[in-house]
Design an enzyme around this catalytic site. Structure first.
Site, PDB file in Angstrom:
ATOM      1  CB  SER A   1      -5.675  -4.870   2.794  1.00 47.56           C
ATOM      2  OG  SER A   1      -6.093  -5.955   1.976  1.00 47.56           O
TER       3      SER A   1
ATOM      4  CE1 TYR B   1      -0.623  -7.565   3.641  1.00 46.20           C
ATOM      5  CE2 TYR B   1      -2.859  -8.299   3.173  1.00 46.20           C
ATOM      6  CZ  TYR B   1      -1.825  -7.398   2.980  1.00 46.20           C
ATOM      7  OH  TYR B   1      -2.008  -6.328   2.132  1.00 46.20           O
TER       8      TYR B   1
HETATM    9  N1  LIG Z   1      -0.765  -5.113  -4.030  1.00 48.28           N
HETATM   10  C1  LIG Z   1      -1.862  -5.518  -3.435  1.00 48.28           C
HETATM   11  O1  LIG Z   1      -2.567  -6.397  -3.940  1.00 48.28           O
HETATM   12  C2  LIG Z   1      -2.287  -4.903  -2.131  1.00 48.28           C
HETATM   13  C3  LIG Z   1      -3.601  -5.132  -1.684  1.00 48.28           C
HETATM   14  C4  LIG Z   1      -3.994  -4.583  -0.468  1.00 48.28           C
HETATM   15  C5  LIG Z   1      -3.114  -3.824   0.278  1.00 48.28           C
HETATM   16  N2  LIG Z   1      -1.845  -3.629  -0.168  1.00 48.28           N
HETATM   17  C6  LIG Z   1      -0.927  -2.870   0.690  1.00 48.28           C
HETATM   18  O2  LIG Z   1      -0.286  -1.855  -0.058  1.00 48.28           O
HETATM   19  C7  LIG Z   1       0.960  -1.535   0.554  1.00 48.28           C
HETATM   20  C8  LIG Z   1       2.044  -1.473  -0.518  1.00 48.28           C
HETATM   21  O3  LIG Z   1       2.231  -2.770  -1.063  1.00 48.28           O
HETATM   22  P1  LIG Z   1       2.562  -3.030  -2.601  1.00 48.28           P
HETATM   23  O4  LIG Z   1       1.468  -3.827  -3.156  1.00 48.28           O
HETATM   24  O5  LIG Z   1       2.949  -1.775  -3.254  1.00 48.28           O
HETATM   25  O6  LIG Z   1       3.790  -4.040  -2.490  1.00 48.28           O
HETATM   26  P2  LIG Z   1       5.359  -3.829  -2.773  1.00 48.28           P
HETATM   27  O7  LIG Z   1       5.610  -3.363  -4.144  1.00 48.28           O
HETATM   28  O8  LIG Z   1       6.002  -5.095  -2.298  1.00 48.28           O
HETATM   29  O9  LIG Z   1       5.736  -2.616  -1.814  1.00 48.28           O
HETATM   30  C9  LIG Z   1       5.959  -2.763  -0.451  1.00 48.28           C
HETATM   31  C10 LIG Z   1       6.992  -1.734  -0.054  1.00 48.28           C
HETATM   32  O10 LIG Z   1       7.168  -1.779   1.359  1.00 48.28           O
HETATM   33  C11 LIG Z   1       8.560  -1.709   1.633  1.00 48.28           C
HETATM   34  N3  LIG Z   1       8.821  -2.413   2.884  1.00 48.28           N
HETATM   35  C12 LIG Z   1       8.553  -3.696   3.200  1.00 48.28           C
HETATM   36  N4  LIG Z   1       9.006  -3.982   4.428  1.00 48.28           N
HETATM   37  C13 LIG Z   1       9.566  -2.842   4.905  1.00 48.28           C
HETATM   38  C14 LIG Z   1      10.207  -2.509   6.117  1.00 48.28           C
HETATM   39  N5  LIG Z   1      10.410  -3.417   7.086  1.00 48.28           N
HETATM   40  N6  LIG Z   1      10.662  -1.243   6.270  1.00 48.28           N
HETATM   41  C15 LIG Z   1      10.505  -0.317   5.293  1.00 48.28           C
HETATM   42  N7  LIG Z   1       9.905  -0.581   4.115  1.00 48.28           N
HETATM   43  C16 LIG Z   1       9.445  -1.840   3.930  1.00 48.28           C
HETATM   44  C17 LIG Z   1       9.237  -2.395   0.455  1.00 48.28           C
HETATM   45  O11 LIG Z   1      10.564  -1.925   0.271  1.00 48.28           O
HETATM   46  P3  LIG Z   1      11.848  -2.730   0.815  1.00 48.28           P
HETATM   47  O12 LIG Z   1      11.634  -4.169   0.479  1.00 48.28           O
HETATM   48  O13 LIG Z   1      13.006  -2.110   0.107  1.00 48.28           O
HETATM   49  O14 LIG Z   1      11.876  -2.469   2.291  1.00 48.28           O
HETATM   50  C18 LIG Z   1       8.350  -1.979  -0.698  1.00 48.28           C
HETATM   51  O15 LIG Z   1       8.809  -0.776  -1.281  1.00 48.28           O
HETATM   52  C19 LIG Z   1       1.196  -2.612   1.619  1.00 48.28           C
HETATM   53  O16 LIG Z   1       0.869  -2.121   2.890  1.00 48.28           O
HETATM   54  C20 LIG Z   1       0.226  -3.699   1.217  1.00 48.28           C
HETATM   55  O17 LIG Z   1      -0.161  -4.500   2.300  1.00 48.28           O
HETATM   56  C21 LIG Z   1      -1.418  -4.138  -1.363  1.00 48.28           C
END
Ligand SMILES: NC(=O)c1ccc[n+]([C@@H]2O[C@H](COP(=O)([O-])OP(=O)(O)OC[C@H]3O[C@@H](n4cnc5c(N)ncnc54)[C@H](OP(=O)(O)O)[C@@H]3O)[C@@H](O)[C@H]2O)c1
Length: 253
Positions: free
Chosen positions: A139, A152
């Site tokens: 991130s 986080y």
């Molecule tokens: N969106 C942003 O602004 C942003 C910015 C910087 C970094 N990121 C990073 O990008 C990555 C993806 O996030 P996203 O934005 O796409 O959010 P998201 O749509 O909430 O996706 C997160 C995914 O992780 C899975 N997950 C969460 N806990 C888990 C666990 N214990 N075991 C297995 N799977 C798990 C969730 O599925 P389940 O709930 O079904 O487990 C979900 O599919 C993350 O690492 C996040 O920190 C996102």
């Protein structure tokens, strides 16, 4: 990395950034396996993309991680790419942190223990492949912490540090180590509606794929690209300004 002909495991690949990456890898002729905790969500994406392989796994649990690796390496012996993408984000006011430790520890287990342990479990398998990669989704907050998400931000700083060490240690192997630094992207991270101000998901994912095609090992987007080259003074000032902006918009925090 080569963008086709791989066998790719994506954690958290049934929604958001993980799913956007999964779709793009499928379009380019890769075998893609996605895992997450919610079976119904995995079934929904399987219905939409029948060629995807899905499996439940809670990456916060060591036993789940071990059985995932046993299953995936026996079912997909050509597995050559691990994408550590699963993550959660929790707002925490450290002056009023009254929940049980389990609540806070879970964020560390998912965001840090998951990627580190899965990488360590899979290195022996990946290094047998002629070309392999570990891609960690960290991130922009790894570099400039979001003060409202203090645990986080520290998990993402840890993954940034780990990715750097991993890249050096694996330098003599077939495994390349890639780190993706998303800025705020419009997904459900942290809860529905909390990231609607973020970058459009498809534009973000397309841009990251350009970086992958260009063999970049640290790939930012928009503001995080600038952050990768910011001075300590710029980071300190940016952290302060973002925190002040957050408090202004969230007076009840
Ligand atoms: N969106 C942003 O602004 C942003 C910015 C910087 C970094 N990121 C990073 O990008 C990555 C993806 O996030 P996203 O934005 O796409 O959010 P998201 O749509 O909430 O996706 C997160 C995914 O992780 C899975 N997950 C969460 N806990 C888990 C666990 N214990 N075991 C297995 N799977 C798990 C969730 O599925 P389940 O709930 O079904 O487990 C979900 O599919 C993350 O690492 C996040 O920190 C996102």
């Amino acid at each position: 990395m080569n963008l086709s002909g791989n066998t790719i495991l994506i954690t958290g690949g049934a929604s958001g950034i993980g799913l956007a990456f999964a779709e793009r890898f499928l379009e380019r002729g890769n075998e893609v396996i996605v895992v997450g905790r919610r079976l119904e969500r995995l079934n929904e994406v399987k219905e939409k993309f029948p060629q995807l392989h899905v499996r439940t796994c809670d990456v916060s649990k060591a036993d789940d991680r071990k059985s995932l690796v046993e299953w995936v390496t026996s079912e997909f012996p050509k597995l050559n790419v691990l994408v550590n993408n699963a993550g959660i984000q929790q707002r925490v006011n450290l002056l009023r942190a009254e929940k049980d430790w389990d609540y806070y520890q879970n964020e560390i287990a998912i965001n840090v223990e998951g990627p580190i342990h899965l990488s360590m479990l899979l290195i022996p398998h990946l290094k047998q492949q002629s070309k392999a990669a570990i891609m960690n989704v960290s991130s922009g907050l790894a570099i400039m912490p979001g003060v409202w998400v203090p645990i986080y931000s520290s998990t993402k700083a840890a993954i940034h540090s780990f990715s750097t060490s991993l890249r050096h240690q694996l330098a003599g192997t077939s495994i390349e180590v890639i780190e993706v630094f998303p800025p705020a992207v419009n997904t459900d991270l942290g809860g529905v509606g909390l990231h609607t101000f973020g970058a459009p998901l498809d534009h973000f994912a397309d841009s990251i794929f350009k970086g992958l095609k260009a063999n970049q090992l640290e790939i930012g987007y928009g503001g995080t690209e600038e952050r990768l080259n910011a001075s300590r003074a710029e980071i300190a000032e940016g952290t302060k300004r973002a925190w002040e902006g957050f408090l202004k918009n969230n007076p009840d925090f």
